[in-house]
Design an enzyme around this catalytic site. Structure first.
Site, PDB file in Angstrom:
ATOM      1  N   LYS A  44      15.891   1.246  -0.091  1.00 26.16           N
ATOM      2  CA  LYS A  44      15.594  -0.151   0.261  1.00 26.16           C
ATOM      3  C   LYS A  44      15.992  -1.071  -0.893  1.00 26.16           C
ATOM      4  O   LYS A  44      15.748  -2.275  -0.860  1.00 26.16           O
ATOM      5  CB  LYS A  44      14.086  -0.340   0.523  1.00 26.16           C
ATOM      6  CG  LYS A  44      13.543   0.233   1.785  1.00 26.16           C
ATOM      7  CD  LYS A  44      12.190  -0.381   2.155  1.00 26.16           C
ATOM      8  CE  LYS A  44      11.031   0.202   1.445  1.00 26.16           C
ATOM      9  NZ  LYS A  44       9.720  -0.290   1.941  1.00 26.16           N
ATOM     10  N   LYS A  46      14.618  -0.958  -3.762  1.00 23.86           N
ATOM     11  CA  LYS A  46      13.373  -1.289  -4.472  1.00 23.86           C
ATOM     12  C   LYS A  46      13.044  -0.151  -5.427  1.00 23.86           C
ATOM     13  O   LYS A  46      13.302   1.014  -5.126  1.00 23.86           O
ATOM     14  CB  LYS A  46      12.217  -1.388  -3.469  1.00 23.86           C
ATOM     15  CG  LYS A  46      12.069  -2.722  -2.763  1.00 23.86           C
ATOM     16  CD  LYS A  46      10.783  -2.701  -1.907  1.00 23.86           C
ATOM     17  CE  LYS A  46      10.257  -4.088  -1.660  1.00 23.86           C
ATOM     18  NZ  LYS A  46       8.984  -4.118  -0.934  1.00 23.86           N
TER      19      LYS A  46
HETATM   20  N1  C2G Z   1       2.860  -8.705   3.114  1.00 21.44           N
HETATM   21  C1  C2G Z   1       2.131  -9.831   3.511  1.00 21.44           C
HETATM   22  N2  C2G Z   1       1.982 -10.860   2.647  1.00 21.44           N
HETATM   23  C2  C2G Z   1       2.524 -10.814   1.404  1.00 21.44           C
HETATM   24  C3  C2G Z   1       3.245  -9.674   0.987  1.00 21.44           C
HETATM   25  C4  C2G Z   1       3.401  -8.614   1.871  1.00 21.44           C
HETATM   26  O1  C2G Z   1       1.637  -9.884   4.655  1.00 21.44           O
HETATM   27  N3  C2G Z   1       2.345 -11.874   0.568  1.00 21.44           N
HETATM   28  C5  C2G Z   1       3.030  -7.604   4.079  1.00 21.44           C
HETATM   29  C6  C2G Z   1       4.484  -7.335   4.422  1.00 21.44           C
HETATM   30  O2  C2G Z   1       4.927  -8.230   5.441  1.00 21.44           O
HETATM   31  C7  C2G Z   1       4.423  -5.884   4.919  1.00 21.44           C
HETATM   32  C8  C2G Z   1       3.291  -5.287   4.062  1.00 21.44           C
HETATM   33  O3  C2G Z   1       2.552  -6.399   3.515  1.00 21.44           O
HETATM   34  O4  C2G Z   1       4.055  -5.841   6.300  1.00 21.44           O
HETATM   35  C9  C2G Z   1       3.800  -4.418   2.944  1.00 21.44           C
HETATM   36  O5  C2G Z   1       4.723  -5.191   2.187  1.00 21.44           O
HETATM   37  P1  C2G Z   1       5.753  -4.399   1.219  1.00 21.44           P
HETATM   38  O6  C2G Z   1       5.019  -3.406   0.423  1.00 21.44           O
HETATM   39  O7  C2G Z   1       6.624  -5.414   0.568  1.00 21.44           O
HETATM   40  O8  C2G Z   1       6.611  -3.568   2.298  1.00 21.44           O
HETATM   41  P2  C2G Z   1       8.159  -3.702   2.636  1.00 21.44           P
HETATM   42  O9  C2G Z   1       8.972  -3.514   1.416  1.00 21.44           O
HETATM   43  O10 C2G Z   1       8.300  -4.929   3.440  1.00 21.44           O
HETATM   44  O11 C2G Z   1       8.409  -2.376   3.511  1.00 21.44           O
HETATM   45  O12 C2G Z   1       9.786   0.173   7.224  1.00 21.44           O
HETATM   46  C10 C2G Z   1       9.163  -1.030   6.794  1.00 21.44           C
HETATM   47  C11 C2G Z   1       9.188  -1.149   5.306  1.00 21.44           C
HETATM   48  O13 C2G Z   1       8.718   0.028   4.677  1.00 21.44           O
HETATM   49  C12 C2G Z   1       8.351  -2.344   4.884  1.00 21.44           C
END
Ligand code: C2G
Length: 132
Positions: A44, A46
């Site tokens: 990803k 990351k």
């Molecule tokens: N999130 C949120 N508000 C934020 C930050 C994150 O609601 N300020 C939510 C994101 O939308 C996501 C969840 O928290 O639904 C986890 O965020 P991340 O750890 O950044 O996950 P991500 O990299 O988006 O990975 O297959 C899907 C991916 O694995 C999602």
């Protein structure tokens, strides 16, 4: 038994993550989190500060989370949904539309992100803290 699933990296756990988990859990009886492995994160683009094992332990300590499984690929969602008899996939709306293909297997819900907080922002802010 209503089962909800969500996926993410959940690095440097913050209130945006907790609020997402809290709201997702409210849709059902149990919440499963597909936690991105360190290897999947690399795909990803990351690199999590906290390693998978510790991110997993921390998520399992959250009252809204029932089960944590590894997220190793984009493609596993459909099989996860079938395997755990999932009633809804819940994600933050930065993913709006991205998982609509899964509507043939389950409900797909996108929730508003929590403004003002993100793992990236935390990292940036910490980089600019004046060295004592
Ligand atoms: N999130 C949120 N508000 C934020 C930050 C994150 O609601 N300020 C939510 C994101 O939308 C996501 C969840 O928290 O639904 C986890 O965020 P991340 O750890 O950044 O996950 P991500 O990299 O988006 O990975 O297959 C899907 C991916 O694995 C999602």
């Amino acid at each position: 038994m209503t089962t909800i699933i969500t996926y993410g990296t959940f690095d440097l756990l913050h209130k945006g993550h907790i609020r997402l988990l809290q709201r997702a859990a409210a849709y059902g009886d149990r919440l499963i989190v597909g936690l991105s492995t360190d290897e999947f994160n690399a795909s990803k683009g990351k690199r999590a500060y906290t390693k998978f094992a510790d991110r997993k332990m921390m998520l399992e300590a959250i009252r809204y989370v029932d089960i944590v499984i590894p997220e190793e690929s984009w493609e596993q969602k459909a099989s996860d949904i079938k395997k755990f008899n999932v009633d809804a996939l819940v994600m933050g709306n930065d993913w709006a539309g991205q998982f609509d293909d899964l509507r043939k297997y389950t409900k797909v819900i996108y929730l508003p992100r929590t403004d003002g907080v993100s793992t990236t922002q935390i990292k940036n802010d910490l980089e600019h803290v004046d060295q004592e």
